[in-house]
Design a protein around this motif. Structure first.
Motif, PDB file in Angstrom:
ATOM      1  N   ILE A   5      39.579 -16.527  18.250  1.00 11.90           N
ATOM      2  CA  ILE A   5      38.234 -16.229  19.037  1.00 11.90           C
ATOM      3  C   ILE A   5      37.903 -14.805  19.090  1.00 11.90           C
ATOM      4  CG2 ILE A   5      37.432 -16.136  21.515  1.00 11.90           C
ATOM      5  CD1 ILE A   5      39.299 -18.583  22.129  1.00 11.90           C
ATOM      6  N   PRO A   6      36.567 -14.184  18.885  1.00  9.97           N
ATOM      7  CA  PRO A   6      35.355 -15.097  18.593  1.00  9.97           C
ATOM      8  C   PRO A   6      35.754 -15.806  17.274  1.00  9.97           C
ATOM      9  CG  PRO A   6      34.922 -12.753  19.020  1.00  9.97           C
ATOM     10  CD  PRO A   6      36.359 -13.012  18.903  1.00  9.97           C
ATOM     11  N   GLN A   7      34.904 -16.934  17.279  1.00  5.88           N
ATOM     12  CA  GLN A   7      34.891 -17.775  15.999  1.00  5.88           C
ATOM     13  C   GLN A   7      34.112 -17.137  14.895  1.00  5.88           C
ATOM     14  OE1 GLN A   7      32.566 -21.456  16.092  1.00  5.88           O
ATOM     15  NE2 GLN A   7      33.068 -22.027  14.011  1.00  5.88           N
ATOM     16  N   THR A 511      38.539 -26.263  22.790  1.00 13.51           N
ATOM     17  CA  THR A 511      39.637 -26.337  21.986  1.00 13.51           C
ATOM     18  C   THR A 511      40.221 -25.308  21.549  1.00 13.51           C
ATOM     19  OG1 THR A 511      38.270 -28.440  21.297  1.00 13.51           O
ATOM     20  CG2 THR A 511      40.110 -27.613  19.825  1.00 13.51           C
ATOM     21  N   ARG A 512      39.424 -24.146  21.134  1.00 11.86           N
ATOM     22  CA  ARG A 512      40.240 -22.897  20.791  1.00 11.86           C
ATOM     23  C   ARG A 512      40.949 -22.273  21.809  1.00 11.86           C
ATOM     24  NH1 ARG A 512      37.898 -20.795  15.729  1.00 11.86           N
ATOM     25  NH2 ARG A 512      36.404 -22.097  15.095  1.00 11.86           N
ATOM     26  N   LEU A 513      40.473 -22.310  23.045  1.00  9.45           N
ATOM     27  CA  LEU A 513      40.956 -21.555  24.181  1.00  9.45           C
ATOM     28  C   LEU A 513      42.519 -22.490  24.467  1.00  9.45           C
ATOM     29  CD1 LEU A 513      38.322 -20.978  26.888  1.00  9.45           C
ATOM     30  CD2 LEU A 513      40.087 -19.442  25.910  1.00  9.45           C
ATOM     31  N   ALA A 514      42.423 -23.602  24.346  1.00 13.22           N
ATOM     32  CA  ALA A 514      43.754 -24.386  24.257  1.00 13.22           C
ATOM     33  C   ALA A 514      44.861 -23.595  23.975  1.00 13.22           C
ATOM     34  CB  ALA A 514      43.405 -25.634  24.232  1.00 13.22           C
ATOM     35  N   HIS A 515      44.700 -23.023  22.806  1.00 13.71           N
ATOM     36  CA  HIS A 515      45.841 -22.434  22.160  1.00 13.71           C
ATOM     37  C   HIS A 515      46.075 -21.201  22.694  1.00 13.71           C
ATOM     38  CE1 HIS A 515      46.154 -26.209  19.453  1.00 13.71           C
ATOM     39  NE2 HIS A 515      44.762 -25.837  19.363  1.00 13.71           N
ATOM     40  N   HIS A 516      45.395 -20.524  23.516  1.00 19.00           N
ATOM     41  CA  HIS A 516      45.494 -19.175  23.787  1.00 19.00           C
ATOM     42  C   HIS A 516      46.303 -18.838  24.869  1.00 19.00           C
ATOM     43  CE1 HIS A 516      42.508 -16.890  20.952  1.00 19.00           C
ATOM     44  NE2 HIS A 516      42.624 -18.169  20.533  1.00 19.00           N
ATOM     45  N   ALA A 536      47.430 -26.411  25.031  1.00 16.42           N
ATOM     46  CA  ALA A 536      48.179 -26.889  23.912  1.00 16.42           C
ATOM     47  C   ALA A 536      49.489 -26.753  24.449  1.00 16.42           C
ATOM     48  CB  ALA A 536      48.169 -26.012  22.878  1.00 16.42           C
ATOM     49  N   GLY A 537      50.431 -27.875  24.628  1.00 14.13           N
ATOM     50  CA  GLY A 537      51.780 -27.826  24.755  1.00 14.13           C
ATOM     51  C   GLY A 537      51.962 -28.189  26.111  1.00 14.13           C
TER      52      GLY A 537
END
Length: 545
Positions: A5-7, A511-516, A536-537
């Motif tokens: 992020i940003p993509q 979906t990206r934020l979920a990993h941050h 995530a997790g």
């Protein structure tokens, strides 16, 4: 996928084989002597995420360690159009922040034409390291920003932050490729910068209690720390309104002439009258010191909400403030209201509000449906007066554009991140924290709302946009954790819009934020684990590490 992020503009998978392990040893390396200082800065940025798996700088290379390599390479520049807007460092042309990042079996190569571009690539590498699982897929990412000015305003005037806490926020800004930290240093609640020429501003309170503020040394060190991360500090001295602390320090300064019928109707601190010689002298001394202490080219003069000043007094004050800042060698910018004193191509106005954006009710029935307004003690009479006072804001944007000025986009509707979170997106364990955070009269909303903001929605041509800046004012905060809980997870979406020039696709973005969340936890940053995001997790990610 990657969870950067940003993509990035371009992402290409380069091999089917797995790339370097994220769980093994890593080192940061550059063979270019021009990047030695940058190598140390990148190493420090990575340290909270890699811990003892990050090799010390200068240590004998571990043959099993993957390498994050920094290199200057003109041929690596992707050739995208130059970013639009105002360069916060003052150059006529914005610095080239484009980069090319390549993930291979042995590590990550960050190549760019400038150190700034190499640093942006390193921030992307950090995202890959923290969000890719056990291995980073082999790939090439090519990217460049759309807007030259990508900022975050923080408010130590109302909620003091130590120099160390400001450094934490500088790192957070850098992590998402923001390049401006706007410091709201003065307001009715506090004055946070030492002014050598007016020591009364930071002297102990009448009862002997020390005041919290940044010494000139603190301020210089913060600017140097930010510059190492390609972040420019912009100080704001908010005048002629918002001046209670200045009035307390220098008693006896006369009030600005008030509009007929306003005096005594509503509580407000009288704005300064810069037609008064003593007031003008004090303000000149203050701005002289601020400009002299500031490394960057910009000083923000405020100019908002001068409740209790006539139009003529306000116009005179803004013109005098601009003239002083220019005379002391800096470029002034102000809130959108400053456009009412006249505006030209050399002026920048920060757009933050109009009456529709305030989202206020018109009737008692509509007010009854807004519990946050009732809890704040709002009445139909007060709201009507508020709308009348803010009515001129509906013309400010057109006034800025008609005068040839540049617009710094900070719309309250989406980019004021001191907005409370909607209760339905707050996990149970954070309900009490979320309930006390946020400006009390803003309608509470979710993370998706901020993420759907599109810079183009205001109909402003790109060549008239100075940049984009999120804000987090501090009326409700008492700690750094409060600040980061308001910022996260909303700040990355604003950063994405500022970098790419458009709203991120919400489904992809969340979906990206979920990993941050794990990145923030590794940095010790509190955040709101919004139920809009499948973290995530975890099913209910913690707000602190």
């Amino acid at each position: 996928m990657n969870a950067v992020i940003p993509q990035p503009r371009q992402a290409t998978r380069t091999a089917a084989t797995a790339g370097p392990r994220t769980t093994g040893a890593w080192r940061v390396h550059s063979a270019d002597t021009r990047l030695m200082d940058l190598t140390a800065t990148v190493h420090a940025l990575l340290a909270p995420h890699l811990g003892d798996r990050l090799q010390p700088l200068g240590a004998s290379p571990d043959p099993d360690a993957a390498t994050l390599t920094l290199a200057l390479d003109d041929a690596a520049a992707p050739g995208f159009p130059a970013p639009v807007g105002i360069a916060p460092t003052g150059e006529a042309e914005p610095v080239d922040e484009s980069y090319r990042l390549t993930v291979g079996p042995q590590g990550i190569a960050c190549r760019a034409a400038t150190p700034a571009g190499a640093f942006r690539a390193a921030a992307t590498a950090l995202h890959l390291l923290g969000t890719s699982g056990d291995h980073i897929p082999c790939q090439e990412l090519v990217d460049a920003p759309h807007f030259a000015w990508r900022g975050l305003l923080v408010d130590p005037a109302r909620g003091y932050l130590t120099p160390g806490e400001l450094r934490t926020l500088i790192d957070l800004a850098a992590l998402y490729k923001l390049n401006v930290l706007h410091l709201h240093l003065t307001d009715n609640e506090g004055w946070r910068l030492e002014i050598p020429g007016v020591p009364e501003l930071t002297a102990p309170a009448p009862d002997g209690t020390p005041r919290a503020f940044y010494t000139t040394g603190d301020y210089r060190e913060l600017q140097a720390y930010a510059a190492e991360r390609f972040v420019t500090l912009v100080p704001e001295i908010d005048l002629p309104g918002h001046c209670a602390t200045l009035r307390e320090a220098l008693p006896g300064l006369p009030p600005a002439p008030a509009p007929e019928g306003l005096t005594g109707r509503f509580p407000f601190v009288p704005p300064l009258d810069l037609a008064d010689p003593a007031t003008a002298k004090a303000v000149a001394t203050i701005l002289d010191d601020v400009c002299r202490l500031t490394d960057g080219p910009f000083v923000h003069i405020g100019g908002d909400e001068a409740v209790g000043a006539t139009e003529g007094s306000f116009v005179r004050s803004i013109r005098e403030l601009r003239s002083l800042v220019r005379g002391f060698g800096k470029r002034p910018l102000g809130w959108q209201e400053s456009s009412r004193a006249g505006i030209g191509p050399e002026d920048i106005a920060q757009f933050w509000v109009d009456v529709p954006m305030m989202d206020l009710p018109d009737t008692a029935e509509e007010l009854a449906a807004r519990p946050e307004l009732l809890a704040a003690g709002q009445t139909v009479e007060f709201i009507a007066a508020l709308k009348a006072f803010f009515a001129p804001t509906d013309r400010d944007l057109a006034r800025i554009l008609d005068g040839g000025g540049r617009v710094l986009l900070s719309p309250q509707s989406h980019l004021y991140l001191d907005r409370a979170y909607a209760p339905q997106v707050v996990p149970t364990g954070q309900a009490s924290t979320a309930a006390r955070l946020g400006f009390p009269t803003y309608r509470p909303l979710g993370v998706e709302h901020a993420a759907r903001w599109d810079p183009a929605s205001h109909g402003i041509p790109d060549d008239r946009v100075a940049g984009v800046e999120a804000t987090v004012f501090a009326e409700s905060v008492t700690s750094l954790d409060d600040v980061t809980t308001l910022l996260l997870p909303r700040l990355p979406s604003v950063a994405a819009a500022a970098w790419t020039g458009r709203a991120p696709d919400w489904d992809d973005h969340r979906t990206r934020l979920a990993h941050h969340g794990r990145l923030w936890e590794q940095r010790g940053l509190a955040y709101l684990a919004s139920t809009e995001i499948a973290w995530a997790g975890a099913t209910d990610a913690p707000s602190t590490p």
